[in-house]
Motif scaffolding. Structure first.
Motif, mmCIF file in Angstrom:
data_model
loop_
_atom_site.group_PDB
_atom_site.id
_atom_site.type_symbol
_atom_site.label_atom_id
_atom_site.label_comp_id
_atom_site.label_asym_id
_atom_site.label_seq_id
_atom_site.Cartn_x
_atom_site.Cartn_y
_atom_site.Cartn_z
ATOM 1 N N VAL A 185 0.838 -1.196 0.000
ATOM 2 C CA VAL A 185 0.000 0.000 0.000
ATOM 3 C C VAL A 185 0.878 1.253 0.000
ATOM 4 C CG1 VAL A 185 -1.744 1.314 1.246
ATOM 5 C CG2 VAL A 185 -1.870 -1.197 1.172
ATOM 6 N N ALA A 186 0.630 2.121 -0.982
ATOM 7 C CA ALA A 186 1.333 3.403 -1.044
ATOM 8 C C ALA A 186 0.474 4.530 -0.477
ATOM 9 C CB ALA A 186 1.729 3.727 -2.474
ATOM 10 N N SER A 187 -0.840 4.475 -0.747
ATOM 11 C CA SER A 187 -1.762 5.490 -0.243
ATOM 12 C C SER A 187 -3.185 4.949 -0.323
ATOM 13 C CB SER A 187 -1.644 6.799 -1.032
ATOM 14 O OG SER A 187 -1.982 6.590 -2.395
ATOM 15 N N VAL A 188 -4.070 5.520 0.500
ATOM 16 C CA VAL A 188 -5.479 5.108 0.521
ATOM 17 C C VAL A 188 -6.340 6.356 0.348
ATOM 18 C CG1 VAL A 188 -7.304 3.970 1.834
ATOM 19 C CG2 VAL A 188 -4.939 3.188 2.065
ATOM 20 N N GLU A 189 -7.380 6.252 -0.476
ATOM 21 C CA GLU A 189 -8.255 7.400 -0.718
ATOM 22 C C GLU A 189 -9.677 6.909 -0.960
ATOM 23 O OE1 GLU A 189 -7.331 7.738 -5.518
ATOM 24 O OE2 GLU A 189 -6.136 8.902 -4.089
ATOM 25 N N LYS A 190 -10.612 7.811 -0.880
ATOM 26 C CA LYS A 190 -12.000 7.456 -1.163
ATOM 27 C C LYS A 190 -12.182 7.287 -2.657
ATOM 28 C CE LYS A 190 -16.784 8.888 -0.255
ATOM 29 N NZ LYS A 190 -17.665 9.924 0.328
ATOM 30 N N ASP A 191 -12.874 6.227 -3.031
ATOM 31 C CA ASP A 191 -13.141 5.957 -4.445
ATOM 32 C C ASP A 191 -14.366 6.750 -4.864
ATOM 33 O OD1 ASP A 191 -13.684 4.945 -6.973
ATOM 34 O OD2 ASP A 191 -12.977 2.939 -6.451
ATOM 35 N N GLU A 192 -14.154 7.811 -5.638
ATOM 36 C CA GLU A 192 -15.246 8.697 -6.030
ATOM 37 C C GLU A 192 -16.271 7.987 -6.899
ATOM 38 O OE1 GLU A 192 -15.651 11.548 -4.732
ATOM 39 O OE2 GLU A 192 -13.703 11.679 -3.731
ATOM 40 N N GLU A 193 -15.831 7.011 -7.676
ATOM 41 C CA GLU A 193 -16.754 6.303 -8.554
ATOM 42 C C GLU A 193 -17.651 5.363 -7.760
ATOM 43 O OE1 GLU A 193 -14.634 4.369 -11.640
ATOM 44 O OE2 GLU A 193 -13.748 6.213 -12.445
ATOM 45 N N MET A 194 -17.081 4.725 -6.722
ATOM 46 C CA MET A 194 -17.847 3.760 -5.938
ATOM 47 C C MET A 194 -18.629 4.425 -4.810
ATOM 48 S SD MET A 194 -17.284 0.895 -7.414
ATOM 49 C CE MET A 194 -17.817 -0.311 -6.212
ATOM 50 N N GLY A 195 -18.196 5.625 -4.425
ATOM 51 C CA GLY A 195 -18.933 6.378 -3.406
ATOM 52 C C GLY A 195 -18.649 5.926 -1.987
ATOM 53 N N ILE A 196 -19.110 4.751 -1.622
ATOM 54 C CA ILE A 196 -18.964 4.285 -0.238
ATOM 55 C C ILE A 196 -17.817 3.285 -0.095
ATOM 56 C CG2 ILE A 196 -21.396 4.664 0.319
ATOM 57 C CD1 ILE A 196 -21.828 1.668 -0.126
ATOM 58 N N LYS A 197 -16.913 3.317 -1.011
ATOM 59 C CA LYS A 197 -15.774 2.400 -0.980
ATOM 60 C C LYS A 197 -14.462 3.189 -0.982
ATOM 61 C CE LYS A 197 -18.103 -1.536 -1.378
ATOM 62 N NZ LYS A 197 -18.039 -2.657 -0.419
ATOM 63 N N LEU A 198 -13.396 2.492 -0.583
ATOM 64 C CA LEU A 198 -12.049 3.052 -0.644
ATOM 65 C C LEU A 198 -11.279 2.388 -1.783
ATOM 66 C CD1 LEU A 198 -11.071 2.940 3.154
ATOM 67 C CD2 LEU A 198 -11.969 4.912 1.882
ATOM 68 N N ARG A 199 -10.189 3.038 -2.157
ATOM 69 C CA ARG A 199 -9.249 2.411 -3.075
ATOM 70 C C ARG A 199 -7.832 2.732 -2.599
ATOM 71 N NH1 ARG A 199 -9.792 6.061 -8.655
ATOM 72 N NH2 ARG A 199 -8.674 7.911 -7.875
ATOM 73 N N ALA A 200 -6.923 1.822 -2.839
ATOM 74 C CA ALA A 200 -5.538 1.987 -2.399
ATOM 75 C C ALA A 200 -4.600 1.869 -3.588
ATOM 76 C CB ALA A 200 -5.188 0.937 -1.347
ATOM 77 N N ARG A 201 -3.723 2.839 -3.721
ATOM 78 C CA ARG A 201 -2.692 2.735 -4.764
ATOM 79 C C ARG A 201 -1.586 1.835 -4.244
ATOM 80 N NH1 ARG A 201 1.958 5.495 -5.945
ATOM 81 N NH2 ARG A 201 1.598 6.967 -4.226
ATOM 82 N N LEU A 202 -1.160 0.893 -5.089
ATOM 83 C CA LEU A 202 -0.185 -0.110 -4.669
ATOM 84 C C LEU A 202 1.158 0.086 -5.380
ATOM 85 C CD1 LEU A 202 -2.389 -3.354 -4.785
ATOM 86 C CD2 LEU A 202 -2.082 -1.740 -2.878
ATOM 87 N N ILE A 203 2.215 -0.225 -4.668
ATOM 88 C CA ILE A 203 3.537 -0.348 -5.280
ATOM 89 C C ILE A 203 3.696 -1.817 -5.666
ATOM 90 C CG2 ILE A 203 6.029 -0.142 -4.956
ATOM 91 C CD1 ILE A 203 5.428 1.972 -2.811
ATOM 92 N N PRO A 204 3.774 -2.131 -6.959
ATOM 93 C CA PRO A 204 3.789 -3.543 -7.365
ATOM 94 C C PRO A 204 4.942 -4.319 -6.728
ATOM 95 C CG PRO A 204 3.435 -2.116 -9.260
ATOM 96 C CD PRO A 204 3.808 -1.220 -8.117
ATOM 97 N N ALA A 205 4.667 -5.561 -6.385
ATOM 98 C CA ALA A 205 5.719 -6.428 -5.852
ATOM 99 C C ALA A 205 6.733 -6.788 -6.934
ATOM 100 C CB ALA A 205 5.098 -7.698 -5.273
ATOM 101 N N VAL A 206 6.289 -6.770 -8.187
ATOM 102 C CA VAL A 206 7.137 -7.178 -9.302
ATOM 103 C C VAL A 206 7.355 -5.994 -10.246
ATOM 104 C CG1 VAL A 206 7.368 -8.708 -11.295
ATOM 105 C CG2 VAL A 206 6.330 -9.555 -9.181
ATOM 106 N N ASP A 207 8.624 -5.709 -10.539
ATOM 107 C CA ASP A 207 8.961 -4.711 -11.549
ATOM 108 C C ASP A 207 8.987 -5.412 -12.907
ATOM 109 O OD1 ASP A 207 10.007 -2.799 -13.227
ATOM 110 O OD2 ASP A 207 11.707 -2.280 -11.946
#
Length: 286
Positions: A227-249
């Motif tokens: 997890v790099a950051s967490v924010e409210k998902d504007e499209e889903m409204g009542i859900k969150l979304r988290a930006r991820l740093i991929p485990a694999v380059d």
């Protein structure tokens, strides 16, 4: 002008002979003493400087040839050093892959990436094994660091792998130490996101996200990213979304494993059962 001087240089012996012939003819009309003084004068003012110039030009040309040889040798040595470094890196990658494969008695098919697709950020790989080697659609593709993607198109000796950054790629995912599930896949800007996270979920920066085992393709416990950051998902409204740093380059992937173990793969439908155990222990081994 350069061609003119090169022509003179290539025919220098003929020019010297012609010059000496003309001087000899001119000297025939002189007395013995005058011829002697003329010969000394010619030697001092023409022949000696000309010989010095020829010697200097020969030295420059020889030095240029030696420099070209040194540059060629330096280029060859640089290529040899590059090949040695690449061989060292390849050996390190293969040792890491072998160590990963030895951690558990799971049937992996080792493959080499032979094409990275098109575009600045390819969304598919082509690997060097296909149906003749036991590959089928919807098999997880891994490296020791974690999830790469899944197989989608199978030829007898080639397979197309859909990567995690593909716009259509989705995998059920969860925190490695939690049970709240979301959907990981490509998001804004082509970055990796965890979507559909319940508002009550507490995700911390740096927390590992792994496959949940749901969805019929990916077993539990395959690292996806942190997890790099967490924010409210504007499209889903009542859900969150988290930006991820991929485990694999993906830029560094040259060899992969395809999971084709009978403990997870249905021998009739070719689909993965929901795993009764987790693969996370593969990444917890030293």
């Amino acid at each position: 002008m350069a061609k003119f001087f090169l022509f003179l240089w290539d025919h220098k012996q003929s020019l010297i002979f012609l010059l000496l012939l003309l001087l000899s003819l001119a000297a025939l009309s002189l007395s013995g003493t005058q011829r002697f003084h003329l010969a000394r004068q010619i030697n001092r003012t023409i022949i000696t400087p000309f010989q010095m110039a020829v010697s200097q030009v020969d030295y420059v040309l020889r030095l240029k040839k030696e420099n070209e040889g040194l540059r060629k040798n330096n280029f060859i040595l640089t290529l040899e050093l590059f090949h040695l470094e690449e061989a060292k890196k390849q050996n390190q990658r293969l040792e890491r892959l072998l160590d990963f494969a030895r951690r558990a008695p799971i049937h992996f098919i080792a493959c080499r990436v032979i094409s990275g697709g098109l575009g600045e950020k390819p969304e598919v790989f082509i690997i060097d094994k296909g149906s003749l080697h036991g590959l089928r659609p919807n098999l997880p593709v891994l490296v020791p660091e974690g999830l790469v993607g899944k197989t989608i198109e199978i030829d007898p000796e080639r397979t197309v792998v859909q990567l995690y950054n593909h716009q259509d790629f989705r995998v059920s995912a969860k925190p490695s130490k939690g049970e709240e599930r979301g959907i990981a896949g490509s998001g804004p800007g082509g970055e990796l996101y965890l979507f559909n996270i319940p508002l009550r979920t507490l995700l911390k920066e740096g927390e590992l996200i792994v496959s949940s085992g749901m969805g019929g393709i990916f077993p539990k416990g395959i690292p996806i990213g942190t997890v790099a950051s967490v924010e409210k998902d504007e499209e889903m409204g009542i859900k969150l979304r988290a930006r991820l740093i991929p485990a694999v380059d993906l830029d560094k992937v040259q060899e992969v494993f395809v999971l084709a173990d009978s403990a997870f793969v249905s021998p009739t439908a070719g689909e993965l059962y929901e795993a009764t155990d987790t693969l996370l222990n593969l990444w917890n081994e030293p």
